[in-house]
Design a protein around this motif. Sequence first.
Motif, PDB file in Angstrom:
ATOM      1  N   GLN A  24       0.851  -1.166   0.080  1.00  0.00           N
ATOM      2  CA  GLN A  24      -0.124  -0.144   0.035  1.00  0.00           C
ATOM      3  C   GLN A  24       0.856   1.410  -0.040  1.00  0.00           C
ATOM      4  N   GLY A  25       2.183   1.185  -0.157  1.00  0.00           N
ATOM      5  CA  GLY A  25       3.138   2.319  -0.289  1.00  0.00           C
ATOM      6  C   GLY A  25       3.623   2.793   1.014  1.00  0.00           C
ATOM      7  N   TYR A  26       3.319   2.276   2.235  1.00  0.00           N
ATOM      8  CA  TYR A  26       3.914   2.859   3.398  1.00  0.00           C
ATOM      9  C   TYR A  26       5.442   2.824   3.541  1.00  0.00           C
ATOM     10  N   SER A  27       5.949   3.639   4.168  1.00  0.00           N
ATOM     11  CA  SER A  27       7.351   3.365   4.706  1.00  0.00           C
ATOM     12  C   SER A  27       7.386   2.708   5.878  1.00  0.00           C
ATOM     13  N   VAL A  28       7.970   1.566   5.636  1.00  0.00           N
ATOM     14  CA  VAL A  28       7.981   0.747   6.887  1.00  0.00           C
ATOM     15  C   VAL A  28       9.181   0.684   7.600  1.00  0.00           C
ATOM     16  N   THR A  29       9.236   0.717   8.897  1.00  0.00           N
ATOM     17  CA  THR A  29      10.596   0.155   9.611  1.00  0.00           C
ATOM     18  C   THR A  29      10.219  -1.072  10.465  1.00  0.00           C
ATOM     19  N   ALA A  30      10.816  -1.901  10.331  1.00  0.00           N
ATOM     20  CA  ALA A  30      10.598  -3.460  10.773  1.00  0.00           C
ATOM     21  C   ALA A  30      11.509  -3.615  12.086  1.00  0.00           C
ATOM     22  N   PHE A  31      10.723  -3.693  13.174  1.00  0.00           N
ATOM     23  CA  PHE A  31      11.705  -3.890  14.438  1.00  0.00           C
ATOM     24  C   PHE A  31      11.791  -5.124  14.592  1.00  0.00           C
ATOM     25  N   VAL A  32      13.185  -5.748  14.506  1.00  0.00           N
ATOM     26  CA  VAL A  32      13.552  -7.149  14.701  1.00  0.00           C
ATOM     27  C   VAL A  32      14.817  -7.303  15.775  1.00  0.00           C
ATOM     28  N   ARG A  33      14.818  -8.171  16.286  1.00  0.00           N
ATOM     29  CA  ARG A  33      16.028  -8.866  17.013  1.00  0.00           C
ATOM     30  C   ARG A  33      17.241  -8.994  16.113  1.00  0.00           C
ATOM     31  N   SER A  34      18.264  -9.077  16.541  1.00  0.00           N
ATOM     32  CA  SER A  34      19.718  -9.367  15.734  1.00  0.00           C
ATOM     33  C   SER A  34      19.418 -10.827  15.340  1.00  0.00           C
ATOM     34  N   THR A  35      18.802 -11.758  16.211  1.00  0.00           N
ATOM     35  CA  THR A  35      18.987 -13.090  16.080  1.00  0.00           C
ATOM     36  C   THR A  35      17.715 -13.799  15.075  1.00  0.00           C
ATOM     37  N   SER A  36      16.687 -12.783  14.671  1.00  0.00           N
ATOM     38  CA  SER A  36      15.590 -13.040  14.255  1.00  0.00           C
ATOM     39  C   SER A  36      15.595 -13.694  12.858  1.00  0.00           C
ATOM     40  N   ASP A  37      14.755 -14.579  12.550  1.00  0.00           N
ATOM     41  CA  ASP A  37      14.774 -15.451  11.184  1.00  0.00           C
ATOM     42  C   ASP A  37      13.944 -14.253  10.243  1.00  0.00           C
ATOM     43  N   LEU A  38      14.572 -13.754   9.210  1.00  0.00           N
ATOM     44  CA  LEU A  38      13.907 -12.615   8.602  1.00  0.00           C
ATOM     45  C   LEU A  38      13.478 -13.147   7.125  1.00  0.00           C
ATOM     46  N   SER A  39      13.259 -14.270   7.153  1.00  0.00           N
ATOM     47  CA  SER A  39      12.773 -15.221   5.849  1.00  0.00           C
ATOM     48  C   SER A  39      11.565 -14.766   5.247  1.00  0.00           C
TER      49      SER A  39
END
Length: 343
Positions: A24-39
């Motif tokens: 939908q065109g949003y600017s998204v900041t994805a808050f994740v842990r350094s150990t997260s699986d980002l798949s």
Amino acid sequence: MKKVLVTGASGYLGGRLCHALLRQGYSVTAFVRSTSDLSCLPPPASAAATGGGSLELAYGDVTDYRSLLTACSGCHVIFHSAALVEPWLPDPSRFFKVNVGGLKNVLRAYKETETIEKIIYSSSFFALGSTDGYVADESQIHHGKFFCTEYEKSKAVADMIALEAASERVPIVAVYPGVVYGPGKLTAGNSVARLIIERFNGRLPGYIGNGTDRFSFSHVDDVVEGHIAALNNGQPGERYLLTGENASFVDVFDMAAALTGTARPRFKIPLSIIEVYGWISVLFSRIAGKLPLISPPTVCVLRHQWAYSCEKAKTELGYNPRGLNEGLAEVLPWLKSLGLIKY
């Protein structure tokens, strides 16, 4: 276009929410842990390349206030979907640290960040409590007399904190998904898919209990759309149930059999037997370090009903959940394509 922060962005719900916001065109900041699986997230560069919004990663943890505050910089909306979703953990204090402490940190960050206009908080039907013998709506407040799981208790306590914040005019909208199912990560939050896998692989040969349990099943993509609708149309201070069809797990197994042309289970496994299996699973879990699919708290949940109405979300948000049969007709071929079930 508003800049949004999604906590729990690497999770089952959070990942699909990020994809929808980007489309939908949003600017998204994805808050994740350094150990997260980002798949489950697209690479930041590819999000913009496909004509959608922009994606950036912010590393930290909702229990680490400083990292969360940094991630909030310049954001207009927070989708707080981070949660520890498990029926049982060897250290139950983790539920409160993440599910209660995380929300407290989000509210604290809101007060220190001048740009935040709205918070969409992903709660849970568990926060409202069981509905033995009736169908509940958003007016229900957890009675607090007993809790089947520590997860339920933590979400109920967090719900009280969200309600208190709303009374203090914090622009928070609380949404309450039901039993979320659908394509995506096979985490504890995707329990329906995991049980279907057990059923089709012969490890769960019968029905769970006698079918008196009732849950409100929500397809993950409907829940995602409900979150975005809450951003656009949800009123601060209001609560919205993002639930769906109320059914039992006997209904789930029967629908799965009909859709795949396979035989239905021929018998029902008493909850007392499943509870014994749960205790054994917990024992092995402590030894092996792998969380069990079924534990005694899970059986406690199955002894109650959790049926809800989403009429308010339909009316005020335009929420339009699909039926369970339609949702399973998507989930079953998906699991088959992954080689996780055969039929």
